[in-house]
Design a protein around this motif. Structure first.
Motif, short mmCIF file in Angstrom:
data_model
loop_
_atom_site.label_atom_id
_atom_site.label_comp_id
_atom_site.label_asym_id
_atom_site.label_seq_id
_atom_site.Cartn_x
_atom_site.Cartn_y
_atom_site.Cartn_z
N ALA A 5 1.71 22.52 1.32
CA ALA A 5 2.05 21.15 1.70
C ALA A 5 0.86 20.49 2.38
O ALA A 5 0.15 21.12 3.16
CB ALA A 5 3.26 21.13 2.64
N LYS A 97 0.42 16.53 -6.62
CA LYS A 97 1.74 16.68 -7.26
C LYS A 97 1.65 17.60 -8.47
O LYS A 97 2.50 18.47 -8.67
CB LYS A 97 2.29 15.32 -7.67
N LYS A 102 3.53 20.03 -2.01
CA LYS A 102 4.43 19.04 -1.42
C LYS A 102 3.62 18.09 -0.53
O LYS A 102 2.68 18.50 0.15
CB LYS A 102 5.52 19.74 -0.62
N GLY A 104 3.73 15.03 2.42
CA GLY A 104 4.50 14.35 3.45
C GLY A 104 3.67 13.32 4.16
O GLY A 104 2.44 13.36 4.14
N GLN A 124 5.25 5.33 -2.79
CA GLN A 124 6.43 6.06 -2.34
C GLN A 124 6.85 7.17 -3.31
O GLN A 124 7.45 8.16 -2.91
CB GLN A 124 7.60 5.10 -2.09
N GLN A 125 6.47 7.03 -4.58
CA GLN A 125 6.86 8.02 -5.59
C GLN A 125 6.24 9.40 -5.34
O GLN A 125 6.72 10.42 -5.83
CB GLN A 125 6.40 7.53 -6.96
N PHE A 127 5.78 10.93 -2.32
CA PHE A 127 6.10 11.60 -1.05
C PHE A 127 7.40 12.39 -1.12
O PHE A 127 8.45 11.87 -1.51
CB PHE A 127 6.18 10.57 0.07
N ASP A 128 7.31 13.64 -0.72
CA ASP A 128 8.50 14.49 -0.65
C ASP A 128 9.25 14.30 0.66
O ASP A 128 10.45 14.56 0.73
CB ASP A 128 8.10 15.96 -0.80
N VAL A 129 8.55 13.86 1.70
CA VAL A 129 9.19 13.58 2.98
C VAL A 129 8.35 12.54 3.70
O VAL A 129 7.12 12.53 3.60
CB VAL A 129 9.33 14.87 3.84
N THR A 130 9.02 11.63 4.40
CA THR A 130 8.32 10.65 5.24
C THR A 130 9.01 10.63 6.60
O THR A 130 10.23 10.46 6.69
CB THR A 130 8.35 9.24 4.63
N LEU A 153 10.74 20.31 4.46
CA LEU A 153 10.07 20.83 3.27
C LEU A 153 10.28 22.33 3.10
O LEU A 153 10.09 22.87 2.00
CB LEU A 153 8.57 20.54 3.33
#
Length: 217
Positions: A5, A97, A102, A104, A124-125, A127-130, A153
């Motif tokens: 990550a 990606k 991952k 964030g 935004q597409q 990001f796995d976490v914000t 994550l």
């Protein structure tokens, strides 16, 4: 790739939005609080969300709510002309990606401000976490946001890195036990000196690719 990550700061790291943010703040401070503020003064206020910065630093408390709305209006409109699309960073996110890494974001921005920028820049597409300033009790340099992101994550701190442009970013990443890197690859960044030295400093995205390549060896 041993890095599972990559956690990024947003303003000054993934998006060249600091000049627009500075302009929006200066506008509302001048209009509603009747004073001029410098970029250095604004950086010293950073930590809370945009609402928090205005609320905590305005002397004219009666104008706070209107100033907040005017800030967001100015900030949103500014994306039409004043924020460049940094294709190198888009390509970097796409590369991560494709490698199964991952991604964030840990930002002091409010969820509202983050949504404006990430949607305008079509990021935004990726990001796995914000984790925004609205999602934590203690903003950076506290590591709360980083810990939250890693928990979501399901990644251990030893398998993640944190990347940011400010002293607070470096302190937060180090406090969370991550390898932490400073970047100065956009036109405007927050910090030139750090209380704790980062594990590396990148002046270009190409230098960051070299780090990723070394992880593969």
């Amino acid at each position: 790739m041993s890095i599972q990550a990559v956690l990024f700061d947003f303003d000054g790291t993934l998006a060249d939005t600091l000049p627009l943010s500075f302009n929006a703040f200066r506008s509302v401070f001048k209009q509603h609080d009747h004073r001029e503020v410098t970029n250095d003064e604004l950086v010293a206020m950073f930590g809370p969300t945009e609402e928090g910065i205005i609320d905590e630093n305005f002397t004219n408390k009666a104008a706070v709510l209107q100033a907040i709305e005017d800030y967001y209006s100015f900030y949103e409109k500014g994306h039409d002309h004043n924020v460049p699309n940094e294709q190198e960073l888009v390509d970097l996110l796409q590369h991560l990606k494709e490698q199964g890494v991952k991604i964030g974001v840990i930002t002091g921005k409010s969820r509202r401000a983050f949504a404006i920028s990430s949607e305008a820049l079509q990021l935004q597409q990726f990001f796995d976490v914000t984790i925004t300033g609205d999602d934590v009790d203690k903003p950076k340099p506290d590591p709360e946001g980083i810990h939250k992101a890693l928990h979501i994550l399901g990644v251990d701190s030893s398998n993640a890195i944190f990347v940011g442009d400010s002293n607070a970013d470096i302190l937060a990443g180090k406090a969370a036990g991550l390898r932490t890197y400073g970047v100065r690859w956009l036109s405007t960044y927050q910090s030139s000196v750090y209380d704790i030295l980062p594990d590396g400093l990148f002046n270009s995205v190409a230098q960051f690719y070299k780090l990723l390549e070394n992880e593969d060896k």
